[in-house]
Write an enzyme that holds these catalytic residues in place. Structure first.
Site, PDB file in Angstrom:
ATOM      1  N   GLN A 196       0.980  -1.196   0.138  1.00 21.72           N
ATOM      2  CA  GLN A 196      -0.128   0.039  -0.071  1.00 21.72           C
ATOM      3  C   GLN A 196       0.796   1.083  -0.105  1.00 21.72           C
ATOM      4  OE1 GLN A 196      -2.283  -1.974   3.391  1.00 21.72           O
ATOM      5  NE2 GLN A 196      -3.365  -0.048   2.968  1.00 21.72           N
ATOM      6  N   PHE A 227      -5.937  -4.287   3.408  1.00 22.62           N
ATOM      7  CA  PHE A 227      -6.696  -4.083   4.486  1.00 22.62           C
ATOM      8  C   PHE A 227      -5.875  -3.403   5.478  1.00 22.62           C
ATOM      9  CE2 PHE A 227      -8.367  -7.997   2.553  1.00 22.62           C
ATOM     10  CZ  PHE A 227      -9.604  -7.274   1.892  1.00 22.62           C
ATOM     11  N   GLU A 231       0.369  -1.679   4.721  1.00 20.63           N
ATOM     12  CA  GLU A 231       0.898  -0.289   4.809  1.00 20.63           C
ATOM     13  C   GLU A 231       2.071  -0.161   5.388  1.00 20.63           C
ATOM     14  OE1 GLU A 231      -2.097   2.125   6.751  1.00 20.63           O
ATOM     15  OE2 GLU A 231      -0.606   3.985   7.098  1.00 20.63           O
ATOM     16  N   ARG A 309      -6.038   7.301  16.573  1.00 19.66           N
ATOM     17  CA  ARG A 309      -7.432   7.345  15.848  1.00 19.66           C
ATOM     18  C   ARG A 309      -8.426   6.653  17.113  1.00 19.66           C
ATOM     19  NH1 ARG A 309      -9.903   7.977  11.245  1.00 19.66           N
ATOM     20  NH2 ARG A 309      -7.898   8.752  10.385  1.00 19.66           N
ATOM     21  N   ARG A 341      -7.951  -1.840   8.255  1.00 15.79           N
ATOM     22  CA  ARG A 341      -9.209  -1.199   8.124  1.00 15.79           C
ATOM     23  C   ARG A 341     -10.153  -0.711   9.390  1.00 15.79           C
ATOM     24  NH1 ARG A 341     -13.046  -4.134   3.582  1.00 15.79           N
ATOM     25  NH2 ARG A 341     -13.793  -2.276   2.615  1.00 15.79           N
ATOM     26  N   ALA A 510      -6.046   5.261   5.404  1.00 10.20           N
ATOM     27  CA  ALA A 510      -7.097   6.160   5.968  1.00 10.20           C
ATOM     28  C   ALA A 510      -8.057   6.463   5.163  1.00 10.20           C
ATOM     29  CB  ALA A 510      -6.015   7.474   6.340  1.00 10.20           C
ATOM     30  N   GLU A 692     -13.027   2.626   4.921  1.00 12.86           N
ATOM     31  CA  GLU A 692     -13.074   1.938   6.299  1.00 12.86           C
ATOM     32  C   GLU A 692     -14.318   1.934   7.060  1.00 12.86           C
ATOM     33  OE1 GLU A 692      -9.491   4.371   7.045  1.00 12.86           O
ATOM     34  OE2 GLU A 692      -8.681   2.566   8.125  1.00 12.86           O
TER      35      GLU A 692
END
Ligand code: HPA
Ligand code: MOS
Length: 745
Positions: A196, A227, A231, A309, A341, A510, A692
């Site tokens: 990603q 997912f 990343e 988050r 996710r 994100a 997400e």
């Protein structure tokens, strides 16, 4: 116009005909080597010695590497605290120690047999509880605070406290972690990575090998799912293959098999949250204190951002005047947990939705009424604990419309009647909400660039940093480019993602890849279109795109452009826990009805209704796919997906035989997904991010299980961990029937 239309996904045909290329579909190069690694079989151990034995002499074995072969041995997206290869102490089971390059799988297997590693076993920390007891943390505890929570708790009419646990989740992408590296001239490398984040792969390889980023080109055609799992953790395999390619000057391929992938990679963060909530007899929350602990695993990876988050989603859709949110990342001896996710959002939101179910159970009120009493207002009661104003708030509307559409009140009374009369089954019903902040919560990541080339025949190539993982970002970008340039969709091609064309890109993450990269592509197209318009005004406005392009070329007007986008308005400061971390919020409500077998704990979702505000979809069909897929993936997290470990930290559920993701039979037989008409003026084409947020809509299923258990919990608030697996449900049912029997007897 193509924006707003159900343009088919640009890989739809390729996927169903098997023509779409993934990493391991790239044909082998002459002399190509296979790469694999020996990983720590222990969660915590000191390496006393490594004996290669006769491994290097085995036929087909070409090279072996340890950390000594790297120029640098530290990576990690935030803290750079993680070694690629163990130096002395293994800190998780699955941690790479020795890289093997060989000509065949048999040779790799033989090398693994021949190499002896002598370990001194150390005591691991494997749970959040143990980490807290040992004060084993990653970074500092952080805070978001508003008002005076202690005074408000002391003054509250009612107070509930408790601990809520949610568990991890494996990404279960179909394509495992994979990379191929080709050596080029002068030590340069061309990398194909299932990532990603091509720029991070480029940066990690350059750093670990001690070369310039300009010597490394990373290409990503597509991923077979990611997912969040690719990343930060696609860098490891790519770096191992790069080490091999650079030193042997041969192509190097690494593809994890599924079981190894599940053993060695990090997962969604398990959380353990302590909460104390004060509320009025009407169900209005007056104060909330919540202490979030996540299991970060052995290294930081993205854990601090995931925790951030979770913290900015701890109040979810609800206005809470006095609040204190604390967040601490625990360091354990598990693989570093990573993006997944929702990125902490599901863990924050499930916690407050659990609290709302408990308040309703305590007050014997309908949980929807309690939620509505606390929902963010449109003009008042609309500032978050971190002082961002919730603008264009559609949550009250979504609650009202879904309540009507799904016939909530009548079904709730039917559930009560059913539970009173059925000796064998139990039903539950719950409606939950989500307010998901869109933007990376690290401000500088909110930027993107795009390259648009218009060719002499009027066809167009667009390249951005967005990576396609099935979610349809390429299709959306194609639609945006076609409409902005005023050219037929068939003439626009979205090219393979490459760091050669787009530099310093952010991860496709994100939920914001279409927002950011779409914004950058539109920026480039607008400037090309302006130049074409100037030509049209000289030669006649009715000229087709192709003719204008020819004229522009003859008049020596540039037919290429590089666009840029930086999200406006963002401002976020961790030290104060205040600011505007998000450009806007994607919102939704969901209602789920479940059926439980009172004797086996078997769970069925009878019906689910999802209603969202996703702005004006660029591609309704693609967005519907995201809604369905995310909801079902969330359903797996809250019900059947259970990561089981031994007491030594060995993952037992490391394949589909023992790890149960949802399949087609788990789809609710009645499943309604829809969105309201609502423009989002601050984002490209009035759209909203959808990758997400719908995952969190499945929390309604978990809440419905909790609601059902409340009918048999002898007047107590039913407790339930997440996932609500059959086993967990059965344990609760048995506990309540024992207690009930004891009370009667
Ligand atoms: N989401 C995904 N990845 C990220 C984020 C985020 O909010 N922040 C930093 N990396
Ligand atoms: Mo995603 S969890 O933001 O990679």
């Amino acid at each position: 116009m193509y924006i707003g239309k159900d343009v088919p996904h640009d890989s739809a045909r390729g996927h169903v005909t098997g023509q779409s290329m993934y990493i391991d579909d790239l044909p082998p190069m002459p002399g190509e080597l296979l790469v694999d690694f020996i990983w720590s079989p222990l969660a915590h151990a000191r390496i006393r010695g490594i004996d290669f034995g006769d491994a290097l002499a085995l036929p087909g074995v070409v090279a072996l590497y340890t950390h000594r072969d790297l120029a640098h041995n530290a990576l990690g997206p935030i803290l750079h605290d993680e070694p690629l290869l163990v130096e002395e102490v293994c800190t998780f089971r699955g941690q790479p120690i020795v890289v093997i390059a060989a000509e065949s799988r048999q040779a790799i297997a033989a090398a693994k047999q021949a190499i002896r590693i002598d370990y001194e076993e150390l005591k691991p920390i494997l749970t959040i509880e143990d980490a807290i007891a040992a004060q084993s943390f990653i970074g500092d505890t952080r805070y978001i605070r508003r008002g005076d929570v202690e005074t408000a708790l002391a003054a509250a009419e009612h107070v509930i406290d408790g601990i809520f646990r949610s568990a991890g989740q494996d990404h279960f992408y179909l394509e495992s972690q994979a990379a191929i590296v080709y050596p080029g001239e002068h030590g340069s490398l061309t990398v194909h990575s299932s990532t990603q984040h091509p720029t991070e792969v480029q940066e990690v390889i350059a750093h670990l090998l001690g070369i310039d980023m300009s010597q490394v080109v990373v290409n990503t055609k597509r991923m077979g799912g990611a997912f969040g799992g690719k990343e930060a953790q696609a860098s490891h395999p790519a770096a191992m293959a790069a080490l091999v390619a650079r030193t042997t000057r041969r192509a190097a391929r690494i593809v994890y098999d599924k079981d190894s992938d599940m053993h060695v990679t990090g997962k969604r963060h398990p959380f353990q949250n302590r909460y104390r909530v004060g509320f009025s007899r009407g169900g209005e929350i007056t104060a909330l204190k919540v202490d979030l602990y996540s299991d970060g695993g052995a290294y930081a990876d993205l854990s601090p951002a995931v925790m951030a988050r979770a913290m900015t989603h701890a109040e979810n859709a609800y206005f809470i005047p006095h609040i204190e949110i604390r967040g601490t990342v625990c360091r354990t001896n598990l693989p570093p947990n990573t993006a997944f996710r929702g990125f902490g959002g599901p863990q924050g939101v499930s916690n407050i939705e659990n609290i709302l179910e408990e308040i309703a159970a305590f007050l014997k009120k309908d949980a929807l009424d309690v939620r509505r009493a606390n929902c963010y207002g449109v003009d008042t009661r609309n500032t978050t604990p971190y002082e961002q104003v919730v603008e264009n708030n559609t949550l009250p509307r979504l609650f009202t419309e879904l309540e009507e559409r799904c016939d909530y009140r009548a079904r709730m009374s039917a559930v009560r009647t059913f539970n009173d009369s059925s000796p064998t089954q139990l039903k539950g019903l719950s409606m939950t909400a989500v307010k998901f902040g869109i933007s990376f919560n690290t401000k500088f990541l909110n930027q993107a660039n795009a390259l648009v080339n218009v060719y002499l025949d009027g066809s167009v190539q667009v390249s951005t940093g967005a990576t396609e993982m099935g979610q349809g970002v390429n299709t959306k970008i194609r639609q945006l480019v076609a409409d902005t340039l005023g050219v037929a969709l068939e003439r626009v091609v979205v090219m393979q993602t490459s760091t050669e064309k787009n530099n310093n890109t952010s991860a496709t993450a994100a939920s914001s890849a279409a927002d950011l990269n779409g914004g950058a592509a539109v920026d480039a197209c607008k400037r090309i279109r302006a130049r074409l318009d100037a030509i049209a005004s000289k030669h006649g406005p009715s000229l087709p795109f192709e003719a204008l392009v020819k004229l522009a070329y003859q008049e020596r007007v540039s037919l290429g452009e590089r666009g840029f986008y930086a999200t406006p308005r963002l401002d976020w400061d961790w030290t104060s826990g205040r600011g505007t971390p998000f450009l806007y919020f994607t919102m939704g409500t969901a209602c789920a009805e479940v059926l439980i077998d009172r004797f086996t704990g078997e769970l069925k979702v009878l019906r689910a209704d999802v209603l969202m505000d996703i702005g004006r979809p660029i591609n309704p069909g693609v967005d519907r796919g995201q809604l369905v897929g995310a909801f079902i993936q969330g359903l797996g997290w809250v019900t059947t997906e259970e990561l089981r470990y031994t007491d030594a930290g060995e993952l037992l559920s490391h394949s589909p035989t023992t790890y149960k993701i949802p399949n087609i039979n788990d789809l609710p037989p009645e499943f309604h997904l829809d969105w309201i008409e609502h423009d989002n003026p601050v984002n490209v084409a009035g759209s909203k991010a959808v990758g997400e947020p719908p995952l969190l809509m499945a929390i309604s299923v978990w809440c419905a299980v909790k609601h059902a258990l409340g009918f048999v919990s002898n007047g107590e608030i039913a407790k339930l961990r997440l996932p609500a697996s059959n086993e967990e449900i059965l344990s609760r049912l048995m506990e309540y029937s024992r207690k009930g029997a004891a009370a009667i007897g």
